[in-house]
Every structure is written in structure tokens, then in C-alpha cells.
Design a protein around this motif. Sequence first.
Motif, mmCIF file in Angstrom:
data_model
loop_
_atom_site.group_PDB
_atom_site.id
_atom_site.type_symbol
_atom_site.label_atom_id
_atom_site.label_comp_id
_atom_site.label_asym_id
_atom_site.label_seq_id
_atom_site.Cartn_x
_atom_site.Cartn_y
_atom_site.Cartn_z
ATOM 1 N N SER A 149 1.084 -0.927 -0.218
ATOM 2 C CA SER A 149 0.151 0.474 -0.349
ATOM 3 C C SER A 149 0.461 1.190 -0.439
ATOM 4 O O SER A 149 1.027 2.542 -0.812
ATOM 5 C CB SER A 149 -1.015 -0.026 1.314
ATOM 6 O OG SER A 149 -1.866 -0.949 1.508
ATOM 7 N N ASP A 156 -1.267 -2.499 -6.330
ATOM 8 C CA ASP A 156 -2.700 -2.572 -5.444
ATOM 9 C C ASP A 156 -3.327 -3.615 -5.537
ATOM 10 O O ASP A 156 -3.911 -4.463 -4.341
ATOM 11 C CB ASP A 156 -3.622 -1.226 -5.881
ATOM 12 C CG ASP A 156 -5.340 -1.869 -5.806
ATOM 13 O OD1 ASP A 156 -5.044 -1.368 -4.407
ATOM 14 O OD2 ASP A 156 -5.951 -1.953 -6.703
ATOM 15 N N ALA A 158 -5.450 1.888 0.575
ATOM 16 C CA ALA A 158 -4.144 2.041 0.852
ATOM 17 C C ALA A 158 -4.087 2.556 2.593
ATOM 18 O O ALA A 158 -3.562 2.121 3.028
ATOM 19 C CB ALA A 158 -3.160 2.285 -0.214
#
Lengths: 54, 235
Positions: free
Chosen positions: B72, B84, B154
Motif C-alpha cells: 500500500s 494494489d 491503501a
Amino acid sequence: MTPDNGGFATAAYLLAALVYGAYVVSLKLRERRLRERLSRLESHATASNRAAGA
Amino acid sequence: MTSASEPLAVARPRRDILLGVAILAVALVYVRALAFTPIEARQGAAQKILYIHATAAFIALYVAFALMAISSILYLWLKDEKLDRVAESAAEVGLAFTTVVLLTGPLWGKTIWGAWWTWDARLTSTLFLWFLIVAYSLLRGAVEDRGRRARYAAVLGILAAMLVPFIHLSVYLFRTLHPMPILLKPSAPSMPAEMQVTFFSAFVAFVLLFAALLRARYRIATLRDLVASREQERA
């Protein structure tokens, strides 16, 4: 004296196997569904390209 | 940097060898732990829950959620969609391992403490982390735009992972019922050699399972993005 609690250990091992097993099955099903969707999209795109070229 | 328009490739494995090896290794660990590892004198057979409970906790906290946090952070910096996907996959597989932790722990607690659950710092913070990762998965499903989804996830992933050091230190910081570490501690492990062999075999087997599940989940994330790109092209 050693307690007789083998049932708890067996239950824990079964439960863990169930969680991991169910997760593996869910991954396999999701992957198969996505591959089917992708192949449908690609066959549709190929058919459209052929029609446009003809 | 990858983008939605960049072509993605997803190799179709004929047989998932890594997953097969991992399942076999876990099965062998089950046999060794249940049939060939001595029963601890004071706790009885319930002590064997440690081999699946502690290994699942270690992999979830220090491998899966650490990987989620690192991916992240790197995603926010590099904006690479692969990072991701790694974070998303590590979070979901970590959630499965944390579920095992939260289900097997009470079975040990009931027979040793006489209670299924106690609201002590270690247990409560682990349950809270589980809810945070569920929220992380829900957030991913709720945001349609890929860029925004990755960014929000994230941030939440990094915040959730900040709970991991607290969970690790909770048994030292608070008076808890949860046992102190018997292996991951500065002094020598307080466990007989035969049990240590079972514990480390279980650790290797479950790390293999984690790797296989992470790879399978990453494949799904790549396929999903590929399908989304094709649908966008068609629209």
C-alpha cells in the motif's frame, strides 16, 4: 493429571481445514467465473471485428 | 506504472502445483501434530491447537498484513496497479488466516481458561483488526473508480496494519489472560524439541499455503481488472 480434551483439538483442526478449504473453493469458483466472462467478451470482440472487416 | 488501458496477461495454470504441494504439506502437518506429537502433560491434547493457531496468527500479522502495508505504501508512491493487487490479495488471504486464529483460539480458551472469550487486550485488538480488514474489503467493493479505490484502500490498509505492533506488544503492555510468547521471544524457546519440530513444520506448511492462496487471489484480481478493461473497450 492430564485433562481429557482431545475433542477440542480435533474440533479446532476441523474448523481450520473447513475455513482454508472453503476459501480455496471460493478462489477456484471466482477464477472460473471470471475466465468464462473474459472468454465471452473476447469471442464477442472477435465476432465484431470480423463483421467490421467483412 | 500500469493503467486500465495497458494490456494485462493472466496465465492459466493447468494445475496449481504450489497449491497442491501446500495442501499436501498441511495434511502431513495435521497427521504429525495429531498422531505423532506428544500430548502436553498439564494442558492435554488441547495444547496441539497452538500448531495451527499461533502459525496462522504469525502469518496473518507478520506476513500478510505486513505485505499489505508495504504494498500500500509503495502503491501510494509509485501508483503501480500491481502493488494494489498485491495489497488486496494479501489482505483477503490474511483475513482467512485471522478467521482461523479467532475460531481456534476460543476452543483452546474454553478448555484451559473455562471461557470461550475474554475481552483482554490481545483478543480484543485481534478482533478489531479482523473488523478493519472486513471494512477494507467492503471499501474495495464500494468504490468503482480503480484509482480512487486503490488510494482509499491503501490508506485504510496502512492504518489497519499499524495495529499489528500493538497486538504483538499487548501481552507485555497489559495484564492479559493470553499466554506470553513461548517461541518468539528474546530467550530460548520454552517448548520441547519434538514439539518445536511440529511447530516449525506447521509454520513452513502454512507459509506455503499462504503463498499459494496469495498467488491464486492475485490471479483473480488481474482477471477482474482485465474483464473491466474489456467491458470498458466494448462500451
